[in-house]
Design a protein around this motif. Sequence first.
Motif, mmCIF file in Angstrom:
data_model
loop_
_atom_site.group_PDB
_atom_site.id
_atom_site.type_symbol
_atom_site.label_atom_id
_atom_site.label_comp_id
_atom_site.label_asym_id
_atom_site.label_seq_id
_atom_site.Cartn_x
_atom_site.Cartn_y
_atom_site.Cartn_z
ATOM 1 N N ARG A 60 0.878 -1.130 0.169
ATOM 2 C CA ARG A 60 0.258 -0.019 -0.018
ATOM 3 C C ARG A 60 0.853 0.978 -0.008
ATOM 4 O O ARG A 60 2.333 1.187 0.205
ATOM 5 N N PHE A 61 0.680 2.020 -0.413
ATOM 6 C CA PHE A 61 0.933 3.422 -0.436
ATOM 7 C C PHE A 61 0.997 4.597 0.636
ATOM 8 O O PHE A 61 -0.078 4.558 1.432
ATOM 9 N N SER A 62 1.500 4.981 1.451
ATOM 10 C CA SER A 62 1.300 6.217 2.006
ATOM 11 C C SER A 62 0.735 8.214 1.415
ATOM 12 O O SER A 62 1.816 7.861 0.435
ATOM 13 N N GLU A 63 0.152 7.641 1.928
ATOM 14 C CA GLU A 63 -0.291 9.552 1.240
ATOM 15 C C GLU A 63 -0.163 10.607 2.840
ATOM 16 O O GLU A 63 -0.192 11.462 2.103
ATOM 17 N N TYR A 86 4.714 14.204 -0.089
ATOM 18 C CA TYR A 86 3.972 13.257 -1.253
ATOM 19 C C TYR A 86 3.971 12.013 -1.302
ATOM 20 O O TYR A 86 5.769 11.850 -1.080
ATOM 21 N N SER A 87 4.149 10.742 -1.471
ATOM 22 C CA SER A 87 4.314 9.033 -1.314
ATOM 23 C C SER A 87 4.761 9.419 -2.553
ATOM 24 O O SER A 87 4.200 8.881 -4.431
ATOM 25 N N PRO A 88 5.399 8.382 -3.032
ATOM 26 C CA PRO A 88 6.283 7.820 -4.832
ATOM 27 C C PRO A 88 5.731 6.785 -4.141
ATOM 28 O O PRO A 88 6.089 6.082 -5.830
ATOM 29 N N GLY A 89 5.165 6.207 -3.588
ATOM 30 C CA GLY A 89 4.763 4.899 -3.899
ATOM 31 C C GLY A 89 5.585 3.787 -3.742
ATOM 32 O O GLY A 89 7.059 4.282 -3.360
ATOM 33 N N HIS A 90 6.094 3.015 -3.417
ATOM 34 C CA HIS A 90 6.272 1.160 -3.508
ATOM 35 C C HIS A 90 6.103 0.104 -4.711
ATOM 36 O O HIS A 90 5.372 -0.452 -5.294
ATOM 37 N N ASN A 254 9.831 0.791 7.355
ATOM 38 C CA ASN A 254 8.903 1.810 7.160
ATOM 39 C C ASN A 254 7.497 2.537 6.124
ATOM 40 O O ASN A 254 8.469 2.701 4.819
ATOM 41 N N PRO A 255 7.075 2.329 6.043
ATOM 42 C CA PRO A 255 6.239 3.247 4.859
ATOM 43 C C PRO A 255 6.225 4.529 4.451
ATOM 44 O O PRO A 255 5.627 4.830 3.771
ATOM 45 N N GLN A 256 6.754 5.317 5.725
ATOM 46 C CA GLN A 256 6.757 6.063 5.726
ATOM 47 C C GLN A 256 8.110 7.057 4.869
ATOM 48 O O GLN A 256 8.511 8.072 5.083
ATOM 49 N N ALA A 257 9.416 5.746 5.057
ATOM 50 C CA ALA A 257 10.802 5.974 5.285
ATOM 51 C C ALA A 257 10.631 6.297 3.106
ATOM 52 O O ALA A 257 10.872 5.221 3.003
ATOM 53 N N VAL A 258 11.755 7.024 2.936
ATOM 54 C CA VAL A 258 11.556 7.350 1.394
ATOM 55 C C VAL A 258 13.222 7.003 0.910
ATOM 56 O O VAL A 258 13.885 7.550 1.115
ATOM 57 N N TYR A 259 12.798 5.711 0.321
ATOM 58 C CA TYR A 259 15.043 5.569 -0.067
ATOM 59 C C TYR A 259 14.900 6.090 -1.377
ATOM 60 O O TYR A 259 14.497 5.952 -2.534
ATOM 61 N N SER A 595 13.050 7.895 -6.571
ATOM 62 C CA SER A 595 12.602 7.083 -5.004
ATOM 63 C C SER A 595 11.782 5.407 -5.517
ATOM 64 O O SER A 595 11.382 5.637 -6.467
ATOM 65 N N GLN A 596 11.579 5.752 -3.526
ATOM 66 C CA GLN A 596 11.162 4.144 -2.974
ATOM 67 C C GLN A 596 10.891 3.845 -1.900
ATOM 68 O O GLN A 596 11.487 4.382 -1.143
ATOM 69 N N LEU A 597 9.509 4.300 -1.341
ATOM 70 C CA LEU A 597 8.435 3.951 -0.190
ATOM 71 C C LEU A 597 9.716 2.919 0.598
ATOM 72 O O LEU A 597 9.209 1.825 -0.523
ATOM 73 N N GLY A 598 9.190 2.740 1.796
ATOM 74 C CA GLY A 598 9.214 1.032 2.400
ATOM 75 C C GLY A 598 7.885 0.750 2.235
ATOM 76 O O GLY A 598 7.020 1.351 1.762
ATOM 77 N N GLY A 599 7.504 -0.331 2.163
ATOM 78 C CA GLY A 599 6.685 -1.438 2.328
ATOM 79 C C GLY A 599 5.828 -2.108 3.386
ATOM 80 O O GLY A 599 6.929 -2.488 4.271
ATOM 81 N N THR A 600 4.431 -2.158 3.556
ATOM 82 C CA THR A 600 4.132 -2.904 4.591
ATOM 83 C C THR A 600 3.445 -4.010 3.760
ATOM 84 O O THR A 600 2.263 -3.468 3.238
ATOM 85 N N LEU A 601 3.288 -5.119 3.864
ATOM 86 C CA LEU A 601 2.494 -6.048 3.767
ATOM 87 C C LEU A 601 1.118 -5.514 4.122
ATOM 88 O O LEU A 601 0.902 -5.769 5.194
ATOM 89 N N GLN A 602 0.054 -5.843 3.847
ATOM 90 C CA GLN A 602 -0.616 -6.057 3.572
ATOM 91 C C GLN A 602 -2.083 -7.506 3.642
ATOM 92 O O GLN A 602 -0.885 -8.413 3.321
#
Length: 602
Positions: A60-63, A86-90, A254-259, A595-602
């Motif tokens: 899921r994306f963080s908004e 804003y979210s760059p997505g994963h 971490n779905p808030q961390a942008v790499y 860039s790339q967000l961290g992700g969290t499995l749904q």
Amino acid sequence: MAASPPTLPGGNPMKSDQVGQPCNLMLVRSVIGLPVLLPFLLPILLCLSGLLSACAPAFRFSESGPTFSSHTPSLDLATSSCGSTYSPGHAMIHRLSNTEYNNTVRDLLLTKSTPGDTFQSSSVGSSGFSNESVTLTISNQSVADYATAARALADEVIASKGTAGGAYQALASCAVGATTVSDSCARSVIRTLARRAFRQAVTEGATDSDVDRLMAVYSAAGGSFDLGFHAAIMAMLLDPRFIFTYFNHPQPDNPQAVYLLNDYELASRLSFFIWQSMPDDTLLSLADQGVLHNPETLQAQAARMLLDPKAQGLATILKNDWAKLSKLRGASISGLDQQTLSDMLNESQLFINDVISTDASFLTAIDGRTTFVNANLAKFYGWNVPSATTSNFVKTTIQDSGRRGLLTQAAMMVAFGGGGLYTHPVQRGRFVTDAFLCAPPPPPPGGKAPAITPVSGSTMKQVLTQMTSPPACYACHNTMNVVGLGLENFDPFGKWRTVYSSDTFNTAGASIDASGTMPNSFSFQGPGDFLDDLSGDPRVPACLATKLMSVAIARVMSGTDDLCIARAIGASQITPNTKFSDAVKHIVLSLQFTSQLGGTLQ
């Protein structure tokens, strides 16, 4: 590369950013040093088949307010218009698609073989593209396919020994003609090939380094250079760093961390976008220098790559997946001979190649006034093109008043609602609303559309209007019908016509009424008017930017910020006065790309 121990199947699932590291360690540290290559298969099966299947769910994306792993980059025009938080997505870890595999071994090993053609196929994702990471899962059959291909490709390289300009000479020049090949020569050959195969810098000299592990495989293979080189090639082709592209996110949970992608990761993302293949030496050299991420450098490289013949990789995925013409590959269509069908597909491929190579506006796909024909296709269309021959396609002005660009080419008309006794306007309308407006209709009530029943004395337009008038149907058909019927001047095989011939629905000689009004939009009198007006619809540039971004980032563009950036890029960079490269150069600067967000499995 530091990494925690791998989690075996049945343990906790791993995040996409983590998978590459432990799989890499398991395969390379535990396997490459073994005397034979067969033990590669078991750990690959355990690591890739088991672990990656556990990582299949979408992320899921963080908004809200992501934080950057290092510095906050300067925002380009498109990004800044969407706000700074804003979210760059994963994007999931990306297994090479079968096409990407073919192109990559072509560029790595100078082969003309296409082993990916025999691999297990993958489904097209919700983005509509075959390179969507979430659909590129791996199975036991995939592993077996890779093992078979690795052996065959290594065989081919060794078999080219003695062939001037062959792969062996190009990849192992210091070994050519040598009675005994020194370890320094072998090390140099392996180091150079591994850097290109893994698409990143390789370690050497330290304990358990990349090059030392590969040299252990080389040495254990039997004594001769050729046997060792063969084993080393197989080892590289079975390494996850070859089979996958992934991002080494330091906070993958971490779905808030942008790499921010490093330069090697950017090189791969850029090359697999434009070439559908591995980075070349120029990109890797810029990555070595740590300068590829500079905006000016990134844009300059995108422009360079679009002019390279390998940009046909982008043209082909657009033809096959965006235009969906892969559905005609190998098809048998009653009333249409195979040569003409092949020529139709070649026309569309050459047209998209031309848009990219001449750097025309992407809107040319809708309103272009030129195309490519050979003698057979010119005769099919009823055009006089003296310079066209049986084998020679030439660029020519379109000679039908209502025909424009890619959309009305014969292949497109056959693929969507053609190839029978009468046209299927709903199918044509559905394609246009998806490919050019990014507004695909939902499934019909009950999941299956009723068959269209002919009514004596009524035209297709009259029958469709009557059948789809109930509110449950009209909400979608008020657009699909208008679009599809606006293309009725093209018969089931894409030939231009102004009156109907006798078919199931229409009386011979009846005039075709291709006029219509798009809901809350423009009115038109026929295909030419419709296509000219469609190219000016503000939804079209945003949609085309969305499609390009889906290819570039290998995931569906569905997040609020994905669509915001697509609208901004489309509005400013996909216009009658801009070039195809303008859109590409802005996509590669967007944070969605870099860039790339961290992700969290749904």
